[in-house]
Design an enzyme around this catalytic site. Structure first.
Site, PDB file in Angstrom:
ATOM      1  CB  ILE A  64      -0.819  -0.084   1.087  1.00 55.00           C
ATOM      2  CG1 ILE A  64      -1.862  -1.329   1.419  1.00 55.00           C
ATOM      3  CG2 ILE A  64      -1.895   1.253   1.103  1.00 55.00           C
ATOM      4  CD1 ILE A  64      -2.450  -1.335   2.539  1.00 55.00           C
ATOM      5  N   PRO A  65       1.420   1.404  -1.127  1.00 56.24           N
ATOM      6  CG  PRO A  65       2.832   1.465  -3.054  1.00 56.24           C
ATOM      7  CD  PRO A  65       1.615   0.932  -2.494  1.00 56.24           C
ATOM      8  CG  HIS A  66       0.830   5.569   2.184  1.00 56.83           C
ATOM      9  ND1 HIS A  66       1.173   4.440   2.341  1.00 56.83           N
ATOM     10  CD2 HIS A  66       1.417   6.380   3.166  1.00 56.83           C
ATOM     11  CE1 HIS A  66       2.063   4.246   3.417  1.00 56.83           C
ATOM     12  NE2 HIS A  66       1.986   5.589   4.057  1.00 56.83           N
ATOM     13  CB  ALA A  67       2.985  10.165  -1.695  1.00 60.88           C
TER      14      ALA A  67
END
Length: 154
Positions: A64-67
């Site tokens: 779950i990549p997030h930015a």
């Protein structure tokens, strides 16, 4: 927050062919540009910077990549079922083939954490993950992500 508020059908990709996290983030960044008029370089750099802090892989082939990004007005999700697993430096050593990317406003606060928790709960469900891996096109994947989960939330 319903899943259908996090992700649109155009934000789902089935059988994405990438060989690395960077290629994955570049692909998602280009989609964010096309769908939301976001700067693809800023999106890619934001995702890469977050990944440098520690892998966003949860194990079992899921990440779950997030930015947090300037220019994002509401939380936006992208889901990709990869053609082949890629290395995400997961603690369990497994490659990742199911990816849910979250792009969030810089000032999202607890809303960001609630969205992460919601996606995490969904992707911890082994039955859902089996269906996502077996699912066909983006329409079927979108239905799996939204229909069942919006019903559970109601």
């Amino acid at each position: 927050m319903e899943f259908s508020e996090l992700i649109g059908q155009d934000n789902v990709v089935a059988g994405l062919k990438v060989a690395s996290c960077k290629q994955l983030f570049q692909d998602i960044s280009n989609r964010a540009r096309d769908l939301y008029d976001l700067d693809p370089r800023a999106v890619c750099e934001g995702l890469m910077e977050r990944e440098k802090l520690g892998s966003t892989a949860m194990g079992n082939g899921i990440a779950i990549p997030h930015a947090r990004l300037a220019g994002v007005n509401k939380i936006v999700g992208f889901f990709a079922k990869l053609d082949k697993p890629i290395d995400f430096e997961a603690a369990d050593g497994l490659g990742v083939d199911l990816v849910f990317v979250l792009l969030v406003p810089e000032d999202s606060g607890t809303q960001h954490l609630r969205a992460l928790a919601k996606v995490s709960r969904l992707l911890r469900d082994q039955e859902i993950c089996l269906k996502l891996r077996a699912g066909g096109d983006k329409t079927a994947l979108y239905a799996l992500l939204t229909d069942q989960n919006d019903a559970k939330a109601a």
